[in-house]
Design an enzyme around this catalytic site. Structure first.
Site, mmCIF file in Angstrom:
data_model
loop_
_atom_site.group_PDB
_atom_site.id
_atom_site.type_symbol
_atom_site.label_atom_id
_atom_site.label_comp_id
_atom_site.label_asym_id
_atom_site.label_seq_id
_atom_site.Cartn_x
_atom_site.Cartn_y
_atom_site.Cartn_z
ATOM 1 N N LYS A 93 0.103 -0.196 14.957
ATOM 2 C CA LYS A 93 1.464 -0.257 15.480
ATOM 3 C C LYS A 93 1.770 -1.471 16.366
ATOM 4 O O LYS A 93 2.939 -1.750 16.653
ATOM 5 C CB LYS A 93 1.779 1.015 16.294
ATOM 6 N N HIS A 127 0.840 -1.197 0.000
ATOM 7 C CA HIS A 127 0.000 0.000 0.000
ATOM 8 C C HIS A 127 0.874 1.246 0.000
ATOM 9 O O HIS A 127 1.717 1.432 0.868
ATOM 10 C CB HIS A 127 -0.920 -0.001 1.225
ATOM 11 N N TYR A 183 3.426 6.543 10.199
ATOM 12 C CA TYR A 183 2.586 5.419 9.768
ATOM 13 C C TYR A 183 3.428 4.308 9.122
ATOM 14 O O TYR A 183 3.207 3.125 9.383
ATOM 15 C CB TYR A 183 1.523 5.918 8.775
ATOM 16 N N TYR A 206 -9.776 5.539 6.867
ATOM 17 C CA TYR A 206 -9.986 5.880 8.279
ATOM 18 C C TYR A 206 -11.015 7.001 8.308
ATOM 19 O O TYR A 206 -10.777 8.070 7.731
ATOM 20 C CB TYR A 206 -8.704 6.397 8.922
ATOM 21 N N PRO A 263 -5.262 0.179 18.352
ATOM 22 C CA PRO A 263 -4.892 -0.252 16.992
ATOM 23 C C PRO A 263 -4.987 0.830 15.926
ATOM 24 O O PRO A 263 -4.667 0.567 14.760
ATOM 25 C CB PRO A 263 -5.886 -1.387 16.714
HETATM 26 C C1 LIG Z 1 -8.062 -8.724 19.569
HETATM 27 C C2 LIG Z 1 -6.811 -8.026 19.083
HETATM 28 C C3 LIG Z 1 -6.835 -7.323 17.880
HETATM 29 C C4 LIG Z 1 -5.696 -6.672 17.434
HETATM 30 N N1 LIG Z 1 -5.748 -5.958 16.272
HETATM 31 C C5 LIG Z 1 -4.650 -5.296 15.872
HETATM 32 C C6 LIG Z 1 -4.667 -4.531 14.689
HETATM 33 O O1 LIG Z 1 -5.679 -4.451 14.001
HETATM 34 N N2 LIG Z 1 -3.533 -3.875 14.337
HETATM 35 C C7 LIG Z 1 -2.373 -3.942 15.091
HETATM 36 O O2 LIG Z 1 -1.369 -3.358 14.733
HETATM 37 N N3 LIG Z 1 -2.337 -4.667 16.200
HETATM 38 C C8 LIG Z 1 -3.435 -5.337 16.598
HETATM 39 N N4 LIG Z 1 -3.389 -6.050 17.728
HETATM 40 C C9 LIG Z 1 -2.126 -6.094 18.436
HETATM 41 C C10 LIG Z 1 -1.197 -7.165 17.869
HETATM 42 O O3 LIG Z 1 -1.929 -8.293 17.513
HETATM 43 C C11 LIG Z 1 -0.159 -7.485 18.934
HETATM 44 O O4 LIG Z 1 0.593 -6.317 19.164
HETATM 45 C C12 LIG Z 1 0.750 -8.657 18.592
HETATM 46 O O5 LIG Z 1 0.043 -9.858 18.606
HETATM 47 C C13 LIG Z 1 1.907 -8.735 19.569
HETATM 48 O O6 LIG Z 1 2.597 -9.927 19.388
HETATM 49 P P1 LIG Z 1 3.248 -10.659 20.632
HETATM 50 O O7 LIG Z 1 3.902 -11.881 20.079
HETATM 51 O O8 LIG Z 1 4.079 -9.712 21.402
HETATM 52 O O9 LIG Z 1 2.040 -11.043 21.588
HETATM 53 P P2 LIG Z 1 0.854 -12.101 21.340
HETATM 54 O O10 LIG Z 1 0.458 -12.128 19.924
HETATM 55 O O11 LIG Z 1 -0.167 -11.823 22.370
HETATM 56 O O12 LIG Z 1 1.539 -13.503 21.648
HETATM 57 C C14 LIG Z 1 1.860 -13.885 22.965
HETATM 58 C C15 LIG Z 1 1.828 -15.384 23.026
HETATM 59 O O13 LIG Z 1 2.209 -15.810 24.330
HETATM 60 C C16 LIG Z 1 1.328 -16.826 24.764
HETATM 61 N N5 LIG Z 1 1.316 -16.808 26.234
HETATM 62 C C17 LIG Z 1 0.702 -15.932 27.047
HETATM 63 N N6 LIG Z 1 0.932 -16.238 28.327
HETATM 64 C C18 LIG Z 1 1.709 -17.339 28.322
HETATM 65 C C19 LIG Z 1 2.281 -18.126 29.348
HETATM 66 N N7 LIG Z 1 2.082 -17.857 30.650
HETATM 67 N N8 LIG Z 1 3.032 -19.192 28.999
HETATM 68 C C20 LIG Z 1 3.240 -19.484 27.682
HETATM 69 N N9 LIG Z 1 2.722 -18.766 26.659
HETATM 70 C C21 LIG Z 1 1.968 -17.696 26.982
HETATM 71 C C22 LIG Z 1 -0.005 -16.469 24.147
HETATM 72 O O14 LIG Z 1 -0.855 -17.580 24.038
HETATM 73 C C23 LIG Z 1 0.417 -15.939 22.796
HETATM 74 O O15 LIG Z 1 0.469 -16.930 21.810
HETATM 75 C C24 LIG Z 1 -4.515 -6.720 18.193
HETATM 76 C C25 LIG Z 1 -4.486 -7.431 19.391
HETATM 77 C C26 LIG Z 1 -5.622 -8.079 19.845
HETATM 78 C C27 LIG Z 1 -5.570 -8.813 21.160
#
Ligand SMILES: Cc1cc2nc3c(=O)[nH]c(=O)nc-3n(C[C@H](O)[C@H](O)[C@H](O)COP(=O)(O)OP(=O)(O)OC[C@H]3O[C@@H](n4cnc5c(N)ncnc54)[C@H](O)[C@@H]3O)c2cc1C
Length: 396
Positions: free
Chosen positions: A297, A72, A385, A201, A293
């Site tokens: 980011k 994009h 962005y 947006y 969101p």
């Molecule tokens: C519903 C939702 C919608 C979103 N939509 C957007 C969006 O549109 N745009 C955007 O930019 N961001 C969005 N986000 C944010 C984005 O998805 C996150 O920033 C991203 O997933 C971060 O990745 P992560 O690996 O740090 O954490 P996560 O993806 O949360 O991964 C963490 C992992 O650790 C595991 N875990 C947790 N606790 C434990 C434990 N005690 N022991 C072992 N494993 C564990 C979990 O099961 C998970 O698989 C959204 C988040 C959510 C929750």
């Protein structure tokens, strides 16, 4: 069991870190609480900054993204009956973003870990970090009813907002900063052609709306909703009617609707935990910070943490240089706070707040009007962005 880096969490942060370290010959084990099907069923982010795109390519997991992802060059801001385009590519000297679902990124990473013989232990419960302030930290976890101990040199807590890593830091060390917004996003995923080739947006008197997508046949739409909204009261028809009301006329007229294949409400929150390091444990991604969101980011910030942490661990193992690990929290937080600011600003600019009066609405319109008529204003928005640059050398 013994490894070099014990990684808690098999989301995008944990898997990407695991993949990068593996490619540099650094042993690691990922402990994920959920089943793989559950992790791959989560519908989350979809807009990847160029920095993350390049990291995925370097980590040998960019092939399908390059084939199926959508580049994009810009996006649209709709407000006050107008629609203005932010030309990301033109304003940033050629930078763009890639639309490719987080679910697909996670799937590609799982496949790569499997193909390379990486150890990702799913359904690992009761993961607990121990002795993180010593030179010999370890993790314990339960798999299939058996408690196991994983000795490691370092622990990466990539376990999301509700994970165990941050919670195991002493209360007198950890500082947290938080803003909870008085609204949520009601999101619908539908197997329909996106209303536009680019994201829209919309700031509307009834509240914010966003037209996003995951592919040319998969659309993701959101409308701002109350925090206590009952999902059962939102039929697909009601959702589509509300979305159309908030979109520019031309978009509303061409919107293709269809049955929702996922519908959910997400609360909006800004959150930062400081520091991101304690002893030999390092927090990365949602474990340390959350953004609303609006600026796309969340996933991208997780990626920049992994960038800094992976480079620091590689320098430690390959050059016996601990500077990157010592500076990790400071370096990562410097970028985190800037992305927090951008996400907070864009949320404040685009949403209708419950206590918002006519004056506040006028201020939003004036700011949007100024922003879209000023090259400086649009450039500031565009460069945030597409993602601020990773600070080369700062982690050294
Ligand atoms: C519903 C939702 C919608 C979103 N939509 C957007 C969006 O549109 N745009 C955007 O930019 N961001 C969005 N986000 C944010 C984005 O998805 C996150 O920033 C991203 O997933 C971060 O990745 P992560 O690996 O740090 O954490 P996560 O993806 O949360 O991964 C963490 C992992 O650790 C595991 N875990 C947790 N606790 C434990 C434990 N005690 N022991 C072992 N494993 C564990 C979990 O099961 C998970 O698989 C959204 C988040 C959510 C929750």
């Amino acid at each position: 069991m013994k490894t070099q880096v014990g990684i808690i969490g098999g989301g995008p942060s944990g898997l990407l870190l695991s993949q990068i370290l593996h490619l540099q010959g650094i042993e690691n084990v990922v402990l994920e609480r959920q089943s793989r099907d559950y992790v791959l069923g989560r519908i989350r982010a979809g807009v990847l900054e160029q920095g993350l795109v390049e990291m995925l390519r370097d980590a040998q997991v960019g092939e399908r993204m390059d084939r199926e992802g959508l580049i994009h060059d810009g996006f649209h801001l709709a407000f006050g009956g107008r629609t203005e385009r932010i030309d990301l590519k033109g304003l940033t000297g050629g930078k763009t973003v890639m639309v490719y679902g987080q679910t697909e990124v996670t799937r590609d990473l799982y496949n790569a870990r499997d193909d390379m013989g990486g150890l990702v232990i799913d359904e690992a419960t009761d993961v607990t970090p121990h002795d993180i302030e010593t030179d010999a930290p370890y993790l314990t976890f339960v798999k299939s009813g058996l408690e196991t101990r994983l000795d490691c040199d370092f622990i990466a807590a990539c376990d999301g907002f509700h994970g165990v890593g941050r919670q195991s830091m002493p209360k007198n060390v950890l500082k947290t900063y938080e803003r909870v917004y008085p609204f949520g996003w009601l999101g619908v995923l539908s197997r329909t052609r996106p209303v536009d080739e680019e994201l829209i947006y919309a700031n509307h008197a009834r509240g914010f709306a966003l037209c996003s997508m995951r592919s040319p046949t998969l659309s993701r739409y959101y409308v701002q909703c109350a925090l206590d909204e009952n999902l059962d009261e939102w039929s697909d028809d009601r959702f589509w009617d509300e979305l159309k009301t908030r979109l520019p006329e031309a978009a509303a007229a061409t919107l293709v609707t269809g049955p929702s294949i996922e519908k959910s409400i997400a609360p909006l929150r800004s959150f930062v935990a400081e520091p991101m390091t304690h002893g030999r444990m390092f927090l990365a991604g949602d474990a340390a910070h959350i953004v609303p969101p609006t600026g796309a980011k969340g996933l991208n910030l997780a990626a920049s943490d992994v960038y800094y942490l992976s480079r620091a661990l590689i320098a430690q193992y390959q050059k016996d240089d601990e500077t990157g690990l010592k500076n990790y929290s400071k370096t990562a937080l410097s970028r985190v706070w800037k992305a927090e600011r951008f996400s907070w600003w864009m949320t404040t600019l685009m949403h209708k707040f419950p206590d918002q009066g006519v004056f506040d609405a006028k201020m939003q319109q004036a700011e949007l009007d100024y922003l879209t008529s000023s090259k400086a204003g649009m450039t500031a928005m565009a460069e945030n962005y597409v993602g601020l640059p990773y600070q080369e050398g700062d982690e050294q």
